[in-house]
Design a protein around this motif. Structure first.
Motif, mmCIF file in Angstrom:
data_model
loop_
_atom_site.group_PDB
_atom_site.id
_atom_site.type_symbol
_atom_site.label_atom_id
_atom_site.label_comp_id
_atom_site.label_asym_id
_atom_site.label_seq_id
_atom_site.Cartn_x
_atom_site.Cartn_y
_atom_site.Cartn_z
ATOM 1 N N ARG A 39 0.812 -1.227 0.000
ATOM 2 C CA ARG A 39 0.000 0.000 0.000
ATOM 3 C C ARG A 39 0.843 1.273 0.000
ATOM 4 O O ARG A 39 0.425 2.283 -0.536
ATOM 5 C CB ARG A 39 -0.951 0.012 1.186
ATOM 6 C CG ARG A 39 -2.037 -1.020 1.070
ATOM 7 C CD ARG A 39 -3.096 -0.818 2.143
ATOM 8 N NE ARG A 39 -3.998 -1.933 2.223
ATOM 9 C CZ ARG A 39 -5.072 -2.091 1.443
ATOM 10 N NH1 ARG A 39 -5.344 -1.210 0.535
ATOM 11 N NH2 ARG A 39 -5.851 -3.138 1.586
ATOM 12 N N ASP A 40 2.016 1.230 0.592
ATOM 13 C CA ASP A 40 2.852 2.423 0.689
ATOM 14 C C ASP A 40 3.972 2.471 -0.353
ATOM 15 O O ASP A 40 4.782 3.380 -0.335
ATOM 16 C CB ASP A 40 3.473 2.514 2.084
ATOM 17 C CG ASP A 40 2.410 2.649 3.158
ATOM 18 O OD1 ASP A 40 1.370 3.280 2.871
ATOM 19 O OD2 ASP A 40 2.608 2.111 4.257
ATOM 20 N N VAL A 41 4.014 1.500 -1.256
ATOM 21 C CA VAL A 41 5.064 1.454 -2.273
ATOM 22 C C VAL A 41 4.578 2.184 -3.518
ATOM 23 O O VAL A 41 3.483 1.937 -3.999
ATOM 24 C CB VAL A 41 5.428 -0.007 -2.619
ATOM 25 C CG1 VAL A 41 6.514 -0.056 -3.672
ATOM 26 C CG2 VAL A 41 5.853 -0.751 -1.369
ATOM 27 N N GLU A 42 5.401 3.102 -4.021
ATOM 28 C CA GLU A 42 5.025 3.855 -5.213
ATOM 29 C C GLU A 42 4.918 2.938 -6.413
ATOM 30 O O GLU A 42 5.724 2.025 -6.590
ATOM 31 C CB GLU A 42 6.058 4.943 -5.511
ATOM 32 C CG GLU A 42 5.991 6.112 -4.565
ATOM 33 C CD GLU A 42 6.953 7.201 -4.976
ATOM 34 O OE1 GLU A 42 7.101 7.454 -6.176
ATOM 35 O OE2 GLU A 42 7.564 7.779 -4.076
ATOM 36 N N ASP A 43 3.956 3.221 -7.268
ATOM 37 C CA ASP A 43 3.691 2.422 -8.466
ATOM 38 C C ASP A 43 4.190 3.191 -9.684
ATOM 39 O O ASP A 43 3.422 3.725 -10.457
ATOM 40 C CB ASP A 43 2.188 2.160 -8.559
ATOM 41 C CG ASP A 43 1.844 1.091 -9.572
ATOM 42 O OD1 ASP A 43 2.761 0.494 -10.145
ATOM 43 O OD2 ASP A 43 0.643 0.865 -9.788
ATOM 44 N N ASP A 62 -1.642 6.234 -11.387
ATOM 45 C CA ASP A 62 -1.395 6.593 -9.996
ATOM 46 C C ASP A 62 -2.072 5.588 -9.076
ATOM 47 O O ASP A 62 -3.106 5.045 -9.379
ATOM 48 C CB ASP A 62 -1.948 7.989 -9.705
ATOM 49 C CG ASP A 62 -1.197 9.069 -10.455
ATOM 50 O OD1 ASP A 62 -0.007 8.842 -10.757
ATOM 51 O OD2 ASP A 62 -1.795 10.117 -10.736
ATOM 52 N N ASP A 64 -1.380 2.858 -5.389
ATOM 53 C CA ASP A 64 -0.411 2.040 -4.679
ATOM 54 C C ASP A 64 -0.219 0.716 -5.406
ATOM 55 O O ASP A 64 -1.031 0.316 -6.234
ATOM 56 C CB ASP A 64 -0.870 1.837 -3.241
ATOM 57 C CG ASP A 64 -2.217 1.161 -3.151
ATOM 58 O OD1 ASP A 64 -2.347 0.245 -2.340
ATOM 59 O OD2 ASP A 64 -3.141 1.542 -3.892
ATOM 60 N N TYR A 66 -0.482 -2.111 -4.142
ATOM 61 C CA TYR A 66 -1.492 -3.075 -3.699
ATOM 62 C C TYR A 66 -2.630 -3.157 -4.727
ATOM 63 O O TYR A 66 -3.088 -4.253 -5.062
ATOM 64 C CB TYR A 66 -2.042 -2.699 -2.326
ATOM 65 C CG TYR A 66 -3.105 -3.650 -1.839
ATOM 66 C CD1 TYR A 66 -2.746 -4.888 -1.301
ATOM 67 C CD2 TYR A 66 -4.452 -3.326 -1.927
ATOM 68 C CE1 TYR A 66 -3.714 -5.780 -0.862
ATOM 69 C CE2 TYR A 66 -5.429 -4.212 -1.496
ATOM 70 C CZ TYR A 66 -5.059 -5.438 -0.972
ATOM 71 O OH TYR A 66 -6.015 -6.319 -0.550
ATOM 72 N N SER A 67 -3.064 -2.006 -5.240
ATOM 73 C CA SER A 67 -4.116 -1.990 -6.258
ATOM 74 C C SER A 67 -3.666 -2.735 -7.509
ATOM 75 O O SER A 67 -4.444 -3.473 -8.119
ATOM 76 C CB SER A 67 -4.487 -0.559 -6.623
ATOM 77 O OG SER A 67 -4.992 0.118 -5.500
#
Length: 150
Positions: A39-43, A62, A64, A66-67
């Protein structure tokens, strides 16, 4: 009549492209033990990474990782198990309505098939890179955590 314009190359077949994608997502799924950490890792995908993976550089939407993880797993499931009958029904109706007004429906269907086949191959290749990138990023993020736990 369908004509083969290129020599047969099984490496570029849709079947192999789908298998590479499914393999990349399975690898991602086995690697990512705690999906919520994504969730906190940039995509983000940089140009250098895209070129080194043999593909064009592209920037992902844009959000996270996780998505992206959930999306990739969902697409894999759709490929393996099929899509629900309610999905995409409007598109099929539009294609059928467009085909009714044409004299040579077979030629149109062949063009549509090639268009969609090429598009599917391109999208699956990009999604494979996305799954590989997500797996690598997860390993990078989890590596410092492993060191602190030991």
């Amino acid at each position: 009549m369908m004509q083969i314009s290129e020599p047969y190359n099984p490496k570029n077949s849709l079947f192999n492209t789908m298998n590479r994608f499914i393999g990349a997502v399975n690898n991602m799924d086995q690697t990512v033990m705690v999906p919520s950490l994504l969730r906190d890792v940039e995509d983000v995908k940089t140009g250098a990474e895209g070129a080194s993976n043999g593909g064009d550089a592209y920037y992902v939407q844009d959000g996270d990782m996780y998505s992206s993880y959930v999306l990739l797993k969902s697409i894999r499931n759709n490929i393996e198990w099929g899509v629900l009958h309610g999905d995409g029904g409007g598109d099929e109706k539009q294609l059928a309505a467009a085909a009714e007004g044409q004299d040579d429906v077979d030629v149109d269907l062949e063009k549509q098939f090639h268009f969609h086949l090429k598009g599917l191959h391109t999208v699956l290749s990009k999604l494979t890179c996305k799954a590989d990138t997500l797996t690598s990023r997860y390993k990078e993020e989890i590596s410092p955590l492993k060191k602190t736990l030991h």
